[in-house]
Enzyme design. Sequence first.
Site, PDB file in Angstrom:
ATOM      1  N   LYS A  70     -20.248  30.483  25.359  1.00  5.85           N
ATOM      2  CA  LYS A  70     -19.627  31.652  24.727  1.00  5.85           C
ATOM      3  C   LYS A  70     -19.155  32.707  25.737  1.00  5.85           C
ATOM      4  O   LYS A  70     -18.123  33.320  25.539  1.00  5.85           O
ATOM      5  CB  LYS A  70     -20.581  32.291  23.721  1.00  5.85           C
ATOM      6  N   ASP A  75     -19.001  36.197  15.345  1.00  4.13           N
ATOM      7  CA  ASP A  75     -20.441  36.382  15.101  1.00  4.13           C
ATOM      8  C   ASP A  75     -20.733  37.802  14.591  1.00  4.13           C
ATOM      9  O   ASP A  75     -21.478  37.971  13.623  1.00  4.13           O
ATOM     10  CB  ASP A  75     -21.254  36.135  16.380  1.00  4.13           C
TER      11      ASP A  75
END
Length: 315
Positions: free
Chosen positions: A91, A128
């Site tokens: 990420k 997210d």
Amino acid sequence: MPAEPKSVYDFADLQRWSTAAEGLTPPARLAVFGDPVAHSRSPQMHNPGLAAAGIDAQYVRLQIRPEELGDALRALPGAGFLGTNVTIPHKTDTLTHMNEVTDVARRIGAVNTVSVEEDGTLIGHNSDGPGFQRAIREEFSVDLSDLRIMILGAGGGAGRAAAVQCAMDHCERLVLVNRTMEKAQALESELRGFFRSDKLEGPADRLEVVPWDHDALARQMDQVDLIVNGTSLGMKRTDPQLLHPSLLQPHQMVYDMVYSPARTRLIADAQAEGARAANGLSMLLWQGAISFEFWFNREAPVEAMRKGLHDAIGN
Ligand code: NAP
């Protein structure tokens, strides 16, 4: 007969994608990159959504090692991909391989969704934080902006994403807690600018770092509405207790990002104290739905995705 997708493809497959994915119907044009990635439920969530939306594409898993990440991302346009999700451990590094990065992803410091534009431009997003925001709205019918929030695990990836989202949504109050306190302190200095106005009356600072210590946490509890577990504790029976149940109060909401088991010890303790509590499945769903919105610029078929996820997880 149409070919069946492999459970997991790898970088060598991606380099000769037209051969590796030959005969797949619908064609494989979306993926999740991870290392490992075999455990990912994203295909079971996205494929029913793609089918419900009538989109001629399917979603597969790609095991990409850290040293392959840049080349793998650059291979996406040529292989006909519309986008990809990226998960652990990619990420943060994905951010450095993008042509453009959204403000949310830059502030979170991580990309979990890549969209491939028609001209091959790679745009890095993060769903997210926004997924957490929508999960809280769905679970508790309240917006982050109206809440005083404590995040346990504010120094990890998921906790950081939630904290940045809370700050960007101008929550009433944000309390950052992390085992390694220096990480929470670094995050606090990044987020300070969001808390300059003095919205709250009373003595409590709107943005605070609190040590992971029973008495320090106890002093906060009257001034916190939502407690979030962003640590990895709660997945295993043998994990240490996150919070002593006596710290929890009936007026509070508790959101555990862990979703397996469905009823974690924190959730059980919160409910026993009369608090409302929910697990992280809704965040997983909404981050997926928001990724879909980034790729297709249209509303996601959330109910089909929800059903796919529940079927995959078995609850
Ligand atoms: P991560 O980056 O590795 O962060 C782990 C966090 O847990 C850190 O804050 C770490 O503190 C803390 N921690 C680990 N062991 C601890 C212990 N014994 N005591 C106290 N704190 C401890 O992991 P992540 O990617 O953020 O994931 C964290 C959790 O969120 C996982 O359970 C993951 O499954 C879940 N998650 C859920 C979703 C969803 O959609 N529901 C999305 C992402 C992640 P230190 O900084 O001190 O090491």
